[in-house]
Structures are given as structure tokens and as C-alpha cells.
Design an enzyme around this catalytic site. Structure first.
Site, PDB file in Angstrom:
ATOM      1  N   HIS A 127      38.637  32.834 -13.784  1.00 54.85           N
ATOM      2  CA  HIS A 127      38.190  34.050 -14.466  1.00 54.85           C
ATOM      3  C   HIS A 127      38.167  35.216 -13.478  1.00 54.85           C
ATOM      4  O   HIS A 127      38.650  36.315 -13.772  1.00 54.85           O
ATOM      5  CB  HIS A 127      36.786  33.859 -15.048  1.00 54.85           C
ATOM      6  CG  HIS A 127      36.759  33.217 -16.394  1.00 54.85           C
ATOM      7  ND1 HIS A 127      37.079  31.890 -16.583  1.00 54.85           N
ATOM      8  CD2 HIS A 127      36.437  33.703 -17.623  1.00 54.85           C
ATOM      9  CE1 HIS A 127      36.956  31.588 -17.872  1.00 54.85           C
ATOM     10  NE2 HIS A 127      36.577  32.669 -18.525  1.00 54.85           N
ATOM     11  N   HIS A 174      30.186  28.667 -12.203  1.00 54.45           N
ATOM     12  CA  HIS A 174      30.725  28.708 -10.845  1.00 54.45           C
ATOM     13  C   HIS A 174      29.630  29.036  -9.837  1.00 54.45           C
ATOM     14  O   HIS A 174      28.635  29.693 -10.173  1.00 54.45           O
ATOM     15  CB  HIS A 174      31.818  29.769 -10.723  1.00 54.45           C
ATOM     16  CG  HIS A 174      33.094  29.404 -11.405  1.00 54.45           C
ATOM     17  ND1 HIS A 174      33.979  28.493 -10.878  1.00 54.45           N
ATOM     18  CD2 HIS A 174      33.633  29.833 -12.572  1.00 54.45           C
ATOM     19  CE1 HIS A 174      35.013  28.370 -11.701  1.00 54.45           C
ATOM     20  NE2 HIS A 174      34.827  29.171 -12.733  1.00 54.45           N
TER      21      HIS A 174
END
Length: 360
Positions: A127, A174
Site C-alpha cells: 500500500h 503493518h
């Protein structure tokens, strides 16, 4: 340096960021809890909706809308560069995940908001890579074509990529190291590939054998994707990305080879001012986008259903067997055919339909 890296990889850092933004794990039987499987309490809805929206900017729904919108309403020149750089960056990021095999943050202490991504590995954040690649490729390319305050463009690029990066911490997907690593890898790739960006502008005038290479090489990379210890959507996502990029590139080549549309100017004699947005331009742009996205979605669904039926019949699999879709010999071909068709449709057939309807 080692201590810094360990601190950036600490799951507790992600958990502290979530708490500061008003996201907490819910005690059992709490009436305010949200979610299924991973229960949580939201105490600050501004950050909740901001980061959930920002997270969507790194998912398929954004790519299947923004990239075609750029092609149809802004500049095909920009679209070519965005697609190629996006595909390159995403492929490297996806492969790196399954080679490094670094785990995602665990729950507890982190609140996990995206269950689909749990099966994937964490390093690097694709991302973050995609957001950085798209925003700064767009910035660099537009400054070569249009005259506008660079500072404003830089601010938009920084804000866009920062929001997507922070959303990966907020959603618990993350660590900070995953995000920073993704940004740094993308910055390096942009720096290394920038001298070759002019080659991208001439892809549509390549040899008649060019489409064959564009199909064969990505399909080979997808079919020989690194084997994971367990099933994750990474291979399917990578196939989607490479196939869409291959389809779009073939579409650019078709447009030039068969002279279906006039070739956009490679460079302007002088930098052009961005035209003022009028009501008529807004209506025309929304109409072109609506017509285009409807055709793209129809093609996507039609080719997906048809390719699955053919593959199920060929391999004698029960129709609508969702588990069978995960098999290499079914998942890669159906994804590749579907999204190659989407790419060709978006770059070739949609502009032809626009021309037929008098929208150009």
C-alpha cells in the site's frame, strides 16, 4: 541502527499509534464492540473514517477507478507512465513479501481491521509502495507537461502517500518498518528507472511482436510466483496487477498500430496551463467516466465468468467451487485473462465508445 530497526518493527509501536487515534481492543461482551473475529472499540470516528478511506486508496477499487479516469479524462501520456511504474513497483513489493516472509503485527496487542490481508506477509507495505509510486510519478510527469505551482503538487503527493502509509498502522496491517521500507524501496525504484521513463512514452510504437512479449513475460512471472508456506491472496493480487498492466500496454499499442486515436504529443512546445474546471467539463468528465467504468465492469464480470467456466470444465472441477479457484492452474489463468481484458477494454474499447457517443 539495529536498535532503531527493532523499535520500528515493534508491534507495541503500532498498538500505541492505534490507541492515540482512538482505536482500542474491546473487552469481551462489550456492547460498543465492532467487527467480527477481531473486536474493537472506536473512540475517535474522525480518524476511523479517515484511515479506513485512506486504506481504500491502496486497494483495487482505487486502481480500477483512478487509473482509467486518468486515461479518459486527464492525459493518456500520464496514464501510460502511471500504469507501468505501478506494475513494476507492485510486482517487486509482492514478491519481496513472499521472499522475506516477515510476519504482520499480531493481535493482541494490535487491533486487526482487515481480515483478508492477514494471510499475507508484511514486509514491505505494498500500500505504501503503490501510494508513493502513483503520487510522485504523477507529480513528476505533470510538471513536465503542465504549468502549475510545484509546491502545491508536492503537498498533495506527500499528503496522499502519508495518509495511505498511516492507514496501514491504524488498520494494524503493518509495522512502521514495513511502511518505511516500502517508501524507501519505491523511492529507490523511481530514482533508478526515471532515466528510462522516456522509453515508456514509445511503447505504443513498438514492434508487432511486442504484444506477444507483454503477454508471455507477465504470465510466466505469475505462474512461477514464489511458493508460500500456505495460501495467501498475494499471488492472485500480483496476477491481477500484472495482467491489468499487460492489457493496458497492449491497448496503447493497439491504438497506435491501428491508428484508432490520435497519438498524444510527447512534449508540448511550451508548458501548458491547467485549464479551468467548468461545469460543462465536469459533466463531460463524469459522463465519460460513468460510461467507461460500466463497460469495464461488464467486461470484467463477463470474462471472469466465462474463463472460470472454461477452466472448471477443462480440469473437471465442480462449478462454483471457491476452493478450486485457489489452485495454481485455475487462479492464475482466470485472473490473467480477466484483467488483461479489463486493461485492453479501458485503453482501447472505452475510448472508441466515447468517440462513437460523441464524448471526445
Amino acid at each position: 541502527m539495529a536498535e532503531l530497526l527493532r523499535s520500528l518493527q515493534d508491534f507495541q509501536l503500532v498498538a500505541r499509534f492505534q490507541r492515540r487515534c482512538g482505536l482500542f481492543p474491546a473487552p469481551e461482551d462489550d456492547p460498543r464492540e465492532k467487527g467480527e473475529g477481531h473486536k474493537y472499540i472506536v473512540k475517535n470516528y474522525f480518524y476511523y473514517y479517515l484511515f479506513r478511506f485512506s486504506a481504500a486508496l491502496g486497494q483495487e477499487v482505487f486502481y480500477i477507478t483512478f487509473l482509467p479516469f486518468t486515461q479518459w479524462n486527464i492525459d493518456p501520456y500520464l496514464s501510460r507512465r502511471l500504469v507501468i511504474i505501478w506494475v513494476l513497483v507492485m510486482y517487486i513489493g509482492q514478491v519481496a513479501k513472499d521472499v522475506l516472509k516477515w510476519p504482520r503485527p499480531s493481535s493482541p496487542p494490535v487491533v486487526i481491521l482487515e481480515k483478508r490481508m492477514i494471510a499475507e506477509y508484511g514486509m514491505p507495505s505494498t500500500h505504501a509502495m503503490a501510494a508513493t509510486a502513483i503520487s510522485f510519478t504523477f507529480l513528476i510527469s505533470t510538471t513536465e507537461r503542465y504549468e502549475y505551482p510545484f509546491v502545491w503538487g508536492l503537498m498533495v503527493a506527500v499528503v496522499f502517500s502519508t495518509l495511505v502509509c498511516l492507514s496501514r498502522l491504524y488498520t494494524g496491517m503493518h509495522t512502521a518498518l514495513d511502511v518505511v521500507g516500502g517508501v524507501l524501496i519505491t523511492a529507490l525504484l523511481i530514482a533508478l528507472t526515471y532515466p528510462a521513463w522516456t522509453l515508456i512514452d514509445h511503447l505504443d510504437s513498438a514492434s508487432p511482436l511486442f504484444p506477444v512479449c507483454v503477454i508471455v513475460v507477465p504470465f510466466f512471472l505469475c505462474y512461477n510466483y514464489p511458493v508460500s508456506d500456505y495460501y495467501s491472496p498475494t499471488r492472485a493480487d500480483t496476477t491481477t496487477i500484472l495482467a491489468a498492466g499487460a492489457g493496458a500496454t497492449i491497448g496503447f499499442w493497439i491504438n497506435h498500430f491501428f491508428q484508432l486515436e490520435s497519438k498524444p504529443m510527447e512534449t508540448f512546445p511550451a508548458l501548458q496551463n491547467i485549464p479551468s474546471l467548468t461545469f460543462e467539463m465536469l459533466v463531460l468528465g463524469l459522463t465519460k467516466f460513468t460510461v467507461g467504468i460500466v463497460l469495464v465492469l461488464l467486461v470484467r464480470q463477463l470474462v471472469k465468468n466465462l474463463s472460470l467456466q472454461v477452466l472448471y470444465s477443462w480440469f473437471r472441477v465442480v462449478i462454483r467451487n471457491k476452493e478450486a479457484r485457489r489452485r495454481l492452474e485455475i487462479e492464475v489463468p482466470y485472473k490473467f485473462v480477466t484483467y488483461t481484458s479489463v486493461g485492453i477494454c479501458a485503453t482501447t474499447f472505452v475510448p472508441m465508445l466515447h468517440k462513437f457517443l460523441g464524448l471526445l
